[in-house]
Design a protein around this motif. Structure first.
Motif, PDB file in Angstrom:
ATOM      1  N   ILE A   1       0.837  -1.203   0.000  1.00  0.00           N
ATOM      2  CA  ILE A   1       0.000   0.000   0.000  1.00  0.00           C
ATOM      3  C   ILE A   1       0.870   1.250   0.000  1.00  0.00           C
ATOM      4  CG2 ILE A   1      -1.659   1.320   1.378  1.00  0.00           C
ATOM      5  CD1 ILE A   1      -2.891  -1.376   2.232  1.00  0.00           C
ATOM      6  N   GLU A   2       1.954   1.240   0.761  1.00  0.00           N
ATOM      7  CA  GLU A   2       2.859   2.392   0.772  1.00  0.00           C
ATOM      8  C   GLU A   2       3.461   2.631  -0.609  1.00  0.00           C
ATOM      9  OE1 GLU A   2       5.807   2.354   3.814  1.00  0.00           O
ATOM     10  OE2 GLU A   2       4.356   2.305   5.468  1.00  0.00           O
ATOM     11  N   ARG A   3       3.877   1.562  -1.289  1.00  0.00           N
ATOM     12  CA  ARG A   3       4.426   1.715  -2.645  1.00  0.00           C
ATOM     13  C   ARG A   3       3.353   2.217  -3.605  1.00  0.00           C
ATOM     14  NH1 ARG A   3       6.368  -3.454  -1.519  1.00  0.00           N
ATOM     15  NH2 ARG A   3       4.914  -4.359  -3.061  1.00  0.00           N
ATOM     16  N   ARG A   4       2.183   1.620  -3.530  1.00  0.00           N
ATOM     17  CA  ARG A   4       1.091   2.000  -4.423  1.00  0.00           C
ATOM     18  C   ARG A   4       0.718   3.464  -4.269  1.00  0.00           C
ATOM     19  NH1 ARG A   4      -4.710   0.063  -2.686  1.00  0.00           N
ATOM     20  NH2 ARG A   4      -4.296   1.864  -1.330  1.00  0.00           N
ATOM     21  N   ASP A   5       0.713   3.938  -3.026  1.00  0.00           N
ATOM     22  CA  ASP A   5       0.230   5.285  -2.725  1.00  0.00           C
ATOM     23  C   ASP A   5       1.350   6.314  -2.603  1.00  0.00           C
ATOM     24  OD1 ASP A   5      -2.299   4.229  -2.776  1.00  0.00           O
ATOM     25  OD2 ASP A   5      -2.528   4.121  -0.600  1.00  0.00           O
ATOM     26  N   GLY A   6       2.511   6.001  -3.151  1.00  0.00           N
ATOM     27  CA  GLY A   6       3.578   6.985  -3.207  1.00  0.00           C
ATOM     28  C   GLY A   6       4.179   7.359  -1.872  1.00  0.00           C
ATOM     29  N   GLY A   7       4.222   6.399  -0.952  1.00  0.00           N
ATOM     30  CA  GLY A   7       4.877   6.652   0.326  1.00  0.00           C
ATOM     31  C   GLY A   7       3.952   7.024   1.469  1.00  0.00           C
ATOM     32  N   VAL A   8       2.650   7.093   1.235  1.00  0.00           N
ATOM     33  CA  VAL A   8       1.712   7.343   2.340  1.00  0.00           C
ATOM     34  C   VAL A   8       1.855   6.202   3.349  1.00  0.00           C
ATOM     35  CG1 VAL A   8      -0.706   7.583   2.995  1.00  0.00           C
ATOM     36  CG2 VAL A   8       0.106   8.579   0.850  1.00  0.00           C
ATOM     37  N   PRO A   9       2.115   6.507   4.618  1.00  0.00           N
ATOM     38  CA  PRO A   9       2.383   5.441   5.597  1.00  0.00           C
ATOM     39  C   PRO A   9       1.199   4.490   5.754  1.00  0.00           C
ATOM     40  CG  PRO A   9       2.971   7.602   6.484  1.00  0.00           C
ATOM     41  CD  PRO A   9       2.213   7.848   5.224  1.00  0.00           C
ATOM     42  N   CYS A  10       1.528   3.225   6.030  1.00  0.00           N
ATOM     43  CA  CYS A  10       0.502   2.212   6.280  1.00  0.00           C
ATOM     44  C   CYS A  10       0.951   1.363   7.462  1.00  0.00           C
ATOM     45  CB  CYS A  10       0.288   1.342   5.042  1.00  0.00           C
ATOM     46  SG  CYS A  10      -0.984   0.073   5.268  1.00  0.00           S
ATOM     47  N   ASP A  11       0.100   1.270   8.463  1.00  0.00           N
ATOM     48  CA  ASP A  11       0.382   0.500   9.671  1.00  0.00           C
ATOM     49  C   ASP A  11      -0.207  -0.902   9.515  1.00  0.00           C
ATOM     50  OD1 ASP A  11       0.633  -0.605  12.186  1.00  0.00           O
ATOM     51  OD2 ASP A  11      -0.204   1.128  13.248  1.00  0.00           O
ATOM     52  N   PRO A  12       0.620  -1.953   9.592  1.00  0.00           N
ATOM     53  CA  PRO A  12       0.073  -3.316   9.461  1.00  0.00           C
ATOM     54  C   PRO A  12      -0.986  -3.643  10.501  1.00  0.00           C
ATOM     55  CG  PRO A  12       2.374  -3.375  10.176  1.00  0.00           C
ATOM     56  CD  PRO A  12       2.087  -1.971   9.770  1.00  0.00           C
ATOM     57  N   GLU A  13      -1.016  -2.892  11.615  1.00  0.00           N
ATOM     58  CA  GLU A  13      -2.057  -3.115  12.614  1.00  0.00           C
ATOM     59  C   GLU A  13      -3.425  -2.667  12.113  1.00  0.00           C
ATOM     60  OE1 GLU A  13      -1.878  -4.802  15.523  1.00  0.00           O
ATOM     61  OE2 GLU A  13       0.076  -5.306  14.671  1.00  0.00           O
ATOM     62  N   ASN A  14      -3.443  -1.899  11.030  1.00  0.00           N
ATOM     63  CA  ASN A  14      -4.713  -1.479  10.415  1.00  0.00           C
ATOM     64  C   ASN A  14      -5.160  -2.413   9.304  1.00  0.00           C
ATOM     65  OD1 ASN A  14      -4.908   0.779  12.063  1.00  0.00           O
ATOM     66  ND2 ASN A  14      -3.843   2.111  10.620  1.00  0.00           N
ATOM     67  N   ILE A  15      -4.391  -3.483   9.075  1.00  0.00           N
ATOM     68  CA  ILE A  15      -4.690  -4.431   8.014  1.00  0.00           C
ATOM     69  C   ILE A  15      -5.360  -5.672   8.603  1.00  0.00           C
ATOM     70  CG2 ILE A  15      -3.727  -5.879   6.182  1.00  0.00           C
ATOM     71  CD1 ILE A  15      -3.464  -2.892   5.628  1.00  0.00           C
ATOM     72  N   TYR A  16      -6.453  -6.090   7.969  1.00  0.00           N
ATOM     73  CA  TYR A  16      -7.150  -7.320   8.341  1.00  0.00           C
ATOM     74  C   TYR A  16      -7.240  -8.191   7.094  1.00  0.00           C
ATOM     75  CZ  TYR A  16      -8.594  -5.065  12.685  1.00  0.00           C
ATOM     76  OH  TYR A  16      -8.596  -4.435  13.911  1.00  0.00           O
ATOM     77  N   LEU A  17      -6.697  -9.398   7.171  1.00  0.00           N
ATOM     78  CA  LEU A  17      -6.812 -10.334   6.058  1.00  0.00           C
ATOM     79  C   LEU A  17      -8.182 -10.994   6.117  1.00  0.00           C
ATOM     80  CD1 LEU A  17      -3.227 -11.895   6.102  1.00  0.00           C
ATOM     81  CD2 LEU A  17      -4.067  -9.880   4.883  1.00  0.00           C
ATOM     82  N   THR A  18      -8.822 -11.098   4.959  1.00  0.00           N
ATOM     83  CA  THR A  18     -10.236 -11.475   4.915  1.00  0.00           C
ATOM     84  C   THR A  18     -10.481 -12.608   3.919  1.00  0.00           C
ATOM     85  OG1 THR A  18     -10.640  -9.775   3.227  1.00  0.00           O
ATOM     86  CG2 THR A  18     -10.977  -9.137   5.534  1.00  0.00           C
ATOM     87  N   THR A  19     -11.657 -13.187   4.007  1.00  0.00           N
ATOM     88  CA  THR A  19     -12.071 -14.244   3.083  1.00  0.00           C
ATOM     89  C   THR A  19     -12.633 -13.586   1.837  1.00  0.00           C
ATOM     90  OG1 THR A  19     -12.605 -15.606   5.003  1.00  0.00           O
ATOM     91  CG2 THR A  19     -13.434 -16.354   2.881  1.00  0.00           C
ATOM     92  N   GLY A  20     -11.731 -13.129   0.965  1.00  0.00           N
ATOM     93  CA  GLY A  20     -12.138 -12.300  -0.153  1.00  0.00           C
ATOM     94  C   GLY A  20     -12.534 -10.917   0.343  1.00  0.00           C
ATOM     95  N   ALA A  21     -12.734  -9.993  -0.586  1.00  0.00           N
ATOM     96  CA  ALA A  21     -13.162  -8.655  -0.186  1.00  0.00           C
ATOM     97  C   ALA A  21     -14.567  -8.680   0.425  1.00  0.00           C
ATOM     98  CB  ALA A  21     -13.128  -7.716  -1.382  1.00  0.00           C
ATOM     99  N   SER A  22     -15.407  -9.592  -0.037  1.00  0.00           N
ATOM    100  CA  SER A  22     -16.805  -9.645   0.427  1.00  0.00           C
ATOM    101  C   SER A  22     -16.890  -9.794   1.942  1.00  0.00           C
ATOM    102  CB  SER A  22     -17.540 -10.806  -0.251  1.00  0.00           C
ATOM    103  OG  SER A  22     -17.532 -10.663  -1.642  1.00  0.00           O
ATOM    104  N   ASP A  23     -16.026 -10.624   2.493  1.00  0.00           N
ATOM    105  CA  ASP A  23     -16.028 -10.860   3.937  1.00  0.00           C
ATOM    106  C   ASP A  23     -15.739  -9.570   4.695  1.00  0.00           C
ATOM    107  OD1 ASP A  23     -15.801 -12.270   6.471  1.00  0.00           O
ATOM    108  OD2 ASP A  23     -13.626 -12.176   6.200  1.00  0.00           O
TER     109      ASP A  23
END
Length: 557
Positions: A201-223
């Motif tokens: 996400i940081e690479r995609r967004d040009g260096g905007v910080p991303c905290d892995p604690e804000n990431i939740y892995l899900t059962t597809g996007a639908s979940d």
């Protein structure tokens, strides 16, 4: 017996009844999510008429496929605990058009063809759902190599596999309990995978910080989407949560809102301007909704499904300002972010734009964004991998979110592993890099070619108008249906575009989804089709659609 009763008891309708009342309702109503503001989808004027519902209710429970009582061995009858009258009423309101009655009929036709029953076509072509591999798209070799190694680590001793695939498999397995994909992961997801998602996400967004604690892995996007809606929905009566969704929309949203008992707030995309978003329309929708409910969230699909549009950066800025002004939680469905084809179009993530707008927005606007392994160039639908990132979420609510995902233990670990490969593919200099880039580029270029072909052929047909397919995997053309056909459809208790698509299926073997399953402006008709079939089969499909529409128009003119 009345004429309407006779029609209800026709052999075709009885066949639908025997498959169950839900299938009957879906087939006959053509009910759509595009109902009135602040009404669950099946209470819209497009739903089954009250006459049809009363007629269905008058059938015996056994004819409806639901025996009310069962005789035990000692002759005592026992009523069912769970019946249509005692089940959760919100479930009965759920509709999901992309796997609805037309698809069920397509499956029946495939079976009939396999049994040697003659049809006016040799095969059924399913263009109803974005299932890339089922339509012939090939998996990315590196992804499957690593997943094979992770699933059967003995293969790590096999010299057939490149070193970078082996190294990636070892890294993933080291993060799994017992070094096995068969072990549960932490509920929020494997820590190393969440870190890789954050780096992506940081690479995609040009260096905007991303905290892995804000990431939740899900059962597809639908979940992830349904989980967020669960957190948002509360209240009763006029205080009941309202959620703004685009019309046309992906039926996941209307189905989830119906199941949760939330209020669906429709805002209409501008078909005349290539399905763009209109802030004035958003304002109209939220103002009207506040008379009936409490609007709390705004959902955006970009690139669009079913409409294939790519929203401009200016549009995204306007939406963020609108959400801030109206105090709405933003939900950005960005699963097609790599599927952008049209010249001049570019994907902009809501998070990147949010942070580039400055602290007034980046520190206040609440946002959840979603991605998936199922679309883009990957097309790995069956692995059910995905992630969501939450921004500016209240700490106490975030604790509740973590608790909620913990109830389901974890997302499928193979899907988490695949998500890791998507966000951290082979790098320059690694053995698999050149083949990965070649396969990825070929897949996306083929989709771009098919998007142009779809628009080109459909727009040669009088009575069909197709906007440019700027992104995603679908076209949503507008069709003109003659008045005689509309009248016949209504007499059969069907929406006109359901009648049109069912007739196309029976005569050509092409399985499309009527626009009424996604929502559309009153008096307009559409269908959704994927652009996923191989180019030769897609050409056949489009020409068959062209021939059918011309014949259909002539028949009912």
């Amino acid at each position: 017996m009345s004429a309407s009763r006779m029609r209800l008891l026709s052999p075709r309708n009885l066949r639908l009844v025997r498959r169950g009342p839900r299938d009957y309702l879906g087939a006959c109503s053509g009910s759509q999510p595009g109902g009135p503001i602040c009404s669950p989808s099946l209470t819209s004027p497009h739903s089954v008429s009250s006459t049809m519902c009363r007629s269905l209710s008058s059938l015996t429970t056994s004819r409806r496929g639901l025996p009310k009582e069962k005789m035990s061995e000692n002759g005592i009858s026992r009523p069912k605990v769970l019946t249509l009258d005692t089940m959760n009423p919100t479930v009965k309101m759920v509709e999901y058009a992309v796997r609805g009655p037309i698809v069920q009929r397509a499956v029946e036709l495939e079976k009939e063809l396999s049994e040697g029953i003659e049809k006016p076509f040799a095969e059924v072509i399913k263009a109803n759902i974005g299932d890339a591999h089922a339509m012939g798209q090939q998996p990315i070799t590196f992804f499957r190599q690593v997943l094979a190694l992770c699933s059967y680590p003995e293969l790590l001793n096999d010299n057939t596999f490149p070193d970078d695939a082996k190294n990636r498999a070892r890294r993933i397995l080291q993060s799994c309990g017992g070094s096995s994909l068969g072990a549960y992961s932490p509920s929020q997801g494997i820590e190393s995978v969440r870190q890789d998602v954050a780096n992506y996400i940081e690479r995609r967004d040009g260096g905007v910080p991303c905290d892995p604690e804000n990431i939740y892995l899900t059962t597809g996007a639908s979940d992830g989407i349904v989980t967020m809606l669960k957190l948002l929905v509360c209240g009763q009566g006029i205080d009941r949560t309202g959620v703004m969704i685009s019309i046309p929309q992906y039926p996941l949203y209307s189905a989830a809102l119906a199941e949760l008992g939330a209020v669906q707030i429709n805002y209409y995309l501008n078909e005349e301007n290539c399905w763009s978003m209109d802030i004035n329309e958003l304002q109209r929708a939220v103002n009207e909704a506040r008379q009936h409910c409490h609007p709390r969230a705004l959902c955006i699909i970009n690139p669009g499904n079913p409409t294939g549009q790519v929203q401009s950066r200016q549009c995204i800025e306007d939406v963020i300002r609108f959400a801030a002004k109206e105090r709405l939680f933003l939900m950005a469905d960005e699963v097609y972010q790599d599927n952008v084809y049209a010249e001049g179009c570019q994907f902009h993530s809501f998070k990147k734009v949010l942070f580039e707008m400055g602290p007034e927005y980046s520190e206040t606007v609440e946002l959840a964004s979603f991605h998936s392994t199922s679309k883009c160039y990957m097309g790995e639908c069956g692995f059910r991998g995905g992630y969501m990132e939450v921004i500016n979420m209240d700490d106490d609510v975030k604790f509740q979110l973590t608790k909620l995902v913990s109830v389901r233990l974890c997302a499928p670990v193979p899907g988490q592993a695949l998500m890791d490969l998507v966000v951290n593919p082979p790098q320059p200099g690694e053995p698999s890099y050149n083949s990965f880039i070649k396969e990825r580029t070929a897949t996306l270029n083929a989709l771009a070619d098919k998007a142009k072909l779809t628009e080109k052929i459909l727009n040669t047909v009088p009575g069909i108008r197709c906007n440019p397919v700027q992104g995603a995997m679908y076209s949503f053309p507008r069709i003109t249906i003659p008045q005689k056909a509309i009248q016949e459809a209504l007499e059969k208790g069907q929406q006109p575009d359901m009648f049109y698509c069912m007739k196309m299926l029976e005569e050509t073997g092409i399985c499309l989804v009527p626009g009424s399953g996604f929502g559309q402006k009153e008096g307009t008709y559409h269908f959704r089709m994927t652009i996923l079939p191989p180019i030769d089969k897609l050409t056949i499909l489009l020409n068959k659609v062209k021939e059918f529409h011309q014949k259909f128009t002539q028949q009912y003119s």
